[in-house]
Design a protein around this motif. Structure first.
Motif, PDB file in Angstrom:
ATOM      1  N   ILE A 102       0.684  -0.955   0.067  1.00 50.75           N
ATOM      2  CA  ILE A 102       0.095   0.023  -0.211  1.00 50.75           C
ATOM      3  C   ILE A 102       0.879   1.124  -0.015  1.00 50.75           C
ATOM      4  N   CYS A 103       1.123   1.753  -1.143  1.00 47.24           N
ATOM      5  CA  CYS A 103       1.805   3.003  -1.426  1.00 47.24           C
ATOM      6  C   CYS A 103       3.254   2.597  -0.917  1.00 47.24           C
ATOM      7  N   GLY A 104       3.802   1.604  -1.339  1.00 53.36           N
ATOM      8  CA  GLY A 104       4.921   0.923  -1.071  1.00 53.36           C
ATOM      9  C   GLY A 104       5.395   0.415   0.470  1.00 53.36           C
ATOM     10  N   VAL A 105       4.410   0.312   1.220  1.00 55.37           N
ATOM     11  CA  VAL A 105       4.281  -0.197   2.536  1.00 55.37           C
ATOM     12  C   VAL A 105       4.092  -1.793   2.394  1.00 55.37           C
ATOM     13  N   LYS A 106       4.726  -2.792   2.691  1.00 49.11           N
ATOM     14  CA  LYS A 106       4.472  -3.989   2.431  1.00 49.11           C
ATOM     15  C   LYS A 106       3.112  -4.587   3.153  1.00 49.11           C
ATOM     16  N   LEU A 107       2.254  -5.300   2.619  1.00 45.35           N
ATOM     17  CA  LEU A 107       1.262  -5.800   3.157  1.00 45.35           C
ATOM     18  C   LEU A 107       1.376  -7.451   2.940  1.00 45.35           C
ATOM     19  N   GLU A 108       1.012  -8.248   3.985  1.00 47.81           N
ATOM     20  CA  GLU A 108       1.172  -9.750   4.076  1.00 47.81           C
ATOM     21  C   GLU A 108       0.032 -10.338   2.757  1.00 47.81           C
ATOM     22  N   ASN A 109      -0.869  -9.675   2.899  1.00 46.25           N
ATOM     23  CA  ASN A 109      -1.909  -9.907   2.015  1.00 46.25           C
ATOM     24  C   ASN A 109      -2.910  -8.817   1.869  1.00 46.25           C
ATOM     25  N   PRO A 110      -3.715  -8.859   0.772  1.00 43.50           N
ATOM     26  CA  PRO A 110      -4.486  -7.659   0.475  1.00 43.50           C
ATOM     27  C   PRO A 110      -5.763  -7.134   1.630  1.00 43.50           C
ATOM     28  N   PHE A 111      -6.093  -8.024   2.525  1.00 41.07           N
ATOM     29  CA  PHE A 111      -6.942  -7.641   3.293  1.00 41.07           C
ATOM     30  C   PHE A 111      -6.863  -7.132   4.645  1.00 41.07           C
ATOM     31  N   MET A 112      -7.466  -5.963   4.805  1.00 39.55           N
ATOM     32  CA  MET A 112      -7.276  -5.219   5.942  1.00 39.55           C
ATOM     33  C   MET A 112      -8.556  -4.774   6.762  1.00 39.55           C
ATOM     34  N   LEU A 113      -8.662  -4.427   7.790  1.00 40.75           N
ATOM     35  CA  LEU A 113      -9.861  -3.863   8.487  1.00 40.75           C
ATOM     36  C   LEU A 113     -10.114  -2.371   8.065  1.00 40.75           C
ATOM     37  N   SER A 114     -11.180  -2.107   7.995  1.00 43.10           N
ATOM     38  CA  SER A 114     -11.315  -0.478   7.543  1.00 43.10           C
ATOM     39  C   SER A 114     -11.689   0.223   8.618  1.00 43.10           C
ATOM     40  N   SER A 115     -11.532   1.359   8.904  1.00 45.58           N
ATOM     41  CA  SER A 115     -11.858   2.359   9.894  1.00 45.58           C
ATOM     42  C   SER A 115     -12.942   2.275  10.514  1.00 45.58           C
ATOM     43  N   SER A 116     -13.264   1.685  11.661  1.00 46.50           N
ATOM     44  CA  SER A 116     -14.425   1.483  12.040  1.00 46.50           C
ATOM     45  C   SER A 116     -14.376   0.869  13.589  1.00 46.50           C
ATOM     46  N   VAL A 117     -15.624   0.499  14.109  1.00 44.15           N
ATOM     47  CA  VAL A 117     -15.754  -0.260  15.553  1.00 44.15           C
ATOM     48  C   VAL A 117     -14.698  -1.496  15.474  1.00 44.15           C
ATOM     49  N   VAL A 118     -14.466  -2.206  14.285  1.00 45.28           N
ATOM     50  CA  VAL A 118     -13.835  -3.549  14.063  1.00 45.28           C
ATOM     51  C   VAL A 118     -12.097  -3.063  14.474  1.00 45.28           C
ATOM     52  N   GLY A 345      -2.261   4.858 -11.453  1.00 46.88           N
ATOM     53  CA  GLY A 345      -0.783   4.936 -10.955  1.00 46.88           C
ATOM     54  C   GLY A 345      -0.620   5.150  -9.558  1.00 46.88           C
ATOM     55  N   HIS A 346      -1.781   5.729  -8.901  1.00 49.13           N
ATOM     56  CA  HIS A 346      -1.823   5.826  -7.639  1.00 49.13           C
ATOM     57  C   HIS A 346      -2.487   4.840  -6.749  1.00 49.13           C
ATOM     58  N   HIS A 347      -2.143   4.428  -5.539  1.00 55.96           N
ATOM     59  CA  HIS A 347      -2.774   3.424  -4.913  1.00 55.96           C
ATOM     60  C   HIS A 347      -4.245   3.700  -4.775  1.00 55.96           C
ATOM     61  N   ILE A 348      -5.217   2.679  -5.082  1.00 58.84           N
ATOM     62  CA  ILE A 348      -6.353   2.731  -4.412  1.00 58.84           C
ATOM     63  C   ILE A 348      -6.693   1.591  -3.584  1.00 58.84           C
ATOM     64  N   SER A 349      -7.139   1.691  -2.114  1.00 62.03           N
ATOM     65  CA  SER A 349      -7.483   0.945  -1.426  1.00 62.03           C
ATOM     66  C   SER A 349      -9.132   0.849  -1.371  1.00 62.03           C
ATOM     67  N   GLY A 350      -9.565  -0.257  -1.702  1.00 65.67           N
ATOM     68  CA  GLY A 350     -11.036  -0.696  -2.210  1.00 65.67           C
ATOM     69  C   GLY A 350     -11.877  -1.020  -1.129  1.00 65.67           C
ATOM     70  N   MET A 351     -12.980  -0.864  -0.890  1.00 66.98           N
ATOM     71  CA  MET A 351     -14.006  -1.273  -0.026  1.00 66.98           C
ATOM     72  C   MET A 351     -15.532  -0.911   0.032  1.00 66.98           C
ATOM     73  N   GLY A 369      -5.795  -1.883  -4.988  1.00 64.17           N
ATOM     74  CA  GLY A 369      -4.316  -2.518  -4.887  1.00 64.17           C
ATOM     75  C   GLY A 369      -4.438  -3.160  -3.405  1.00 64.17           C
ATOM     76  N   SER A 370      -5.329  -2.574  -2.712  1.00 62.84           N
ATOM     77  CA  SER A 370      -5.471  -3.233  -1.293  1.00 62.84           C
ATOM     78  C   SER A 370      -6.956  -3.288  -1.062  1.00 62.84           C
ATOM     79  N   LEU A 371      -7.648  -4.066   0.109  1.00 66.95           N
ATOM     80  CA  LEU A 371      -8.799  -4.276   0.445  1.00 66.95           C
ATOM     81  C   LEU A 371      -9.079  -3.708   1.775  1.00 66.95           C
ATOM     82  N   GLN A 372     -10.171  -3.189   2.091  1.00 60.45           N
ATOM     83  CA  GLN A 372     -10.705  -3.030   3.517  1.00 60.45           C
ATOM     84  C   GLN A 372     -12.094  -3.614   3.903  1.00 60.45           C
ATOM     85  N   VAL A 373     -12.307  -3.942   5.001  1.00 61.88           N
ATOM     86  CA  VAL A 373     -13.415  -4.652   5.429  1.00 61.88           C
ATOM     87  C   VAL A 373     -14.138  -4.195   6.742  1.00 61.88           C
TER      88      VAL A 373
END
Length: 497
Positions: A102-118, A345-351, A369-373
């Motif tokens: 994500i913008c050059g910061v390595k992710l082990e996999n594309p799945f992240m938690l999105s900003s919320s109570v989780v 060409g710029h990162h898109i984190s999709g959710m 390029g990365s995902l949030q749930v």
């Protein structure tokens, strides 16, 4: 396939118990885990969990006898074995690389938690990291006094009772700033390979700069600017900012003054076109975009009390809508931005409605390029990461894909402008008579909502196509509950009018 017909009937009966009694009752396998894989569109992964021997053949069915939801477990296991007669093996599964960045910061996999109570405190986020989530966008921190309403959630459900849409009127983190910064420090100390996105929101340039500075010092890897929360009590914050490109640009510039780490601008879908604000964010110094936040909504009017949900002392408010219902809208915005020359060409984190691995791959195919749930985790727990990861790996291995980067944007070229769609031929629907149960749903749909291109034999209860009337809309195929009509017929030139 077998499970495409059964998913909404038998599998959806499972209430996805914690510490499931069916598994405790079965000495040979973990039926709860297998059914969970099926529920989250991972039949291939479920088949890998079956014992090599068909232990259900001579079993007394104790697992389903103790099931509180009366799920026909043996029927499901037999159906799974019918679809996969042998325990599935996937060549190359171990060679699949789910890592991305994500913008050059390595992710082990594309799945992240999105900003919320989780992702709102240390204990929760640490547990999610332990289970396999690669990162978390922490619940938005600010310098405001956050006061929440109660209750603050409501849902829209399908006919079978499963969650479809989810509404919230929640705002930002109600922890003090220093508490949140301590969460960041401890998480980075104990989980150095995981990625922390610090979601922040200010009321002016000074607050945006200050928050960017302190979260960077606390160990955040990426900053996510919340320009999109629709529920804010404070005026000129959240979605009010995201709808004004000039303010977006100005606040991104303020954030950049306070940090040297990557910045994502989280966009609102409560606009006709997301691209102007996204372009402004890039111009202001953002390294990428996060989208979408929730959609302004009103749901569930009670026709006895004439209140809407969630009801707080007899009143409600427009709130944020999320869940699987919003996925098509999210995909449209992701595609729009990926195709835009100023954003591509710029990162898109999709959710926005990601619940299964297939949902995630659709976002990636359209440019994420990365995902949030969030919503799926709220409904089913962090455990969904098991099938997000396994389902993705199986898909990639079976299709010879070695890296997530190979899939980013693969579907975008197939989406064209209205005037570029081919309109000179018809694809006639194809009928599979052996699957037809004679319900007549296709006939009713075509008669009352289509082009009256089907006749219906009252004796045989079978439909027949009337080619001269058929326009190839495929409504009949979409409404057929047995998949007995499909859109794989011949493409023919249009008849002259």
């Amino acid at each position: 396939m077998y499970y495409s017909n059964m998913k909404s009937v038998d599998i959806s009966k499972c209430i996805l118990c914690h510490d499931a009694v069916c598994t405790k009752a079965c000495p040979a396998m973990d039926p709860a885990r297998i059914i969970r894989a099926l529920r989250f569109d991972n039949a291939a992964g479920a088949s890998m969990m079956l014992p090599k021997e068909d232990v259900c053949l001579h079993c007394d069915g104790k697992c389903q006898n103790v099931c509180p939801a009366e799920v026909p477990i043996q029927k499901l296991m037999s159906g799974l074995r019918k679809e996969f007669p042998e325990q599935k093996e996937v060549p190359g599964l171990d060679d699949v690389d789910l890592s991305c960045d994500i913008c050059g910061v390595k992710l082990e996999n594309p799945f992240m938690l999105s900003s919320s109570v989780v992702a709102s405190n240390y204990e929760m986020t640490a547990r999610a990291f332990e289970m396999g989530w690669s990162g978390a966008a922490f619940k938005t921190i600010c310098l405001m006094d956050i006061r929440e309403a109660s209750p603050r959630f409501s849902t829209v459900k399908t006919g079978e009772g499963s969650f479809y849409g989810f509404k919230n009127i929640e705002q930002l983190s109600d922890y003090e700033l220093e508490e949140n910064l301590n969460f960041f420090r401890e998480l980075k100390k104990n989980y150095p390979s995981k990625v922390i996105l610090a979601s922040i929101m200010g009321r002016n340039e000074e607050e945006w700069t200050y928050l960017a500075k302190v979260v960077t010092e606390a160990g955040a890897d990426v900053i996510e600017c919340n320009f999109s929360c629709p529920n804010m009590e404070a005026k000129n914050t959240g979605v009010d900012v995201g709808q004004d490109p000039e303010t977006v640009k100005r606040y991104v510039q303020a954030v950049r003054r306070g940090t040297n780490i990557p910045i994502l601008a989280k966009m609102t879908p409560n606009v006709a076109d997301m691209r102007p604000a996204a372009r402004a964010a890039i111009e202001g110094g953002a390294d990428g975009i996060a989208a979408i936040n929730t959609i302004k909504s009103i749901i569930n009017v009670d026709l006895d009390t004439f209140t809407t949900a969630p009801t707080v002392n007899g009143k409600s408010m427009v709130g944020g809508y999320s869940g699987v219902a919003v996925k098509p809208i999210a995909l449209r915005f992701i595609s729009d931005m990926y195709k835009d020359p100023a954003i591509r060409g710029h990162h898109i984190s999709g959710m926005g409605g990601i619940e299964t691995w297939r949902d995630g791959m659709e976002f990636i195919a359209l440019g994420s390029g990365s995902l949030q749930v969030t919503t799926a985790v709220m409904l089913y727990g962090y455990r969904i990461i098991d099938d997000l990861l396994l389902g993705t790996k199986i898909y990639m291995a079976e299709n010879g894909v070695k890296s997530i980067s190979e899939l980013i944007g693969r579907a975008v070229d197939g989406i064209v402008e209205n005037d570029e769609i081919e309109r000179d031929t018809i694809v006639y629907p194809k009928f599979y008579r052996d699957h037809c149960v004679g319900c007549g749903r296709c006939y009713i749909a075509c008669r009352d909502g289509g082009h009256q291109a089907l006749s219906f034999d009252e004796e045989t209860h079978r439909p027949t196509l009337i080619p001269d009337k058929c326009v190839g809309c495929h409504l009949c195929a979409l409404v057929c509950p047995e998949h007995a009509i499909r859109g794989d017929g011949k493409r023919m030139g249009k008849k002259k009018k």
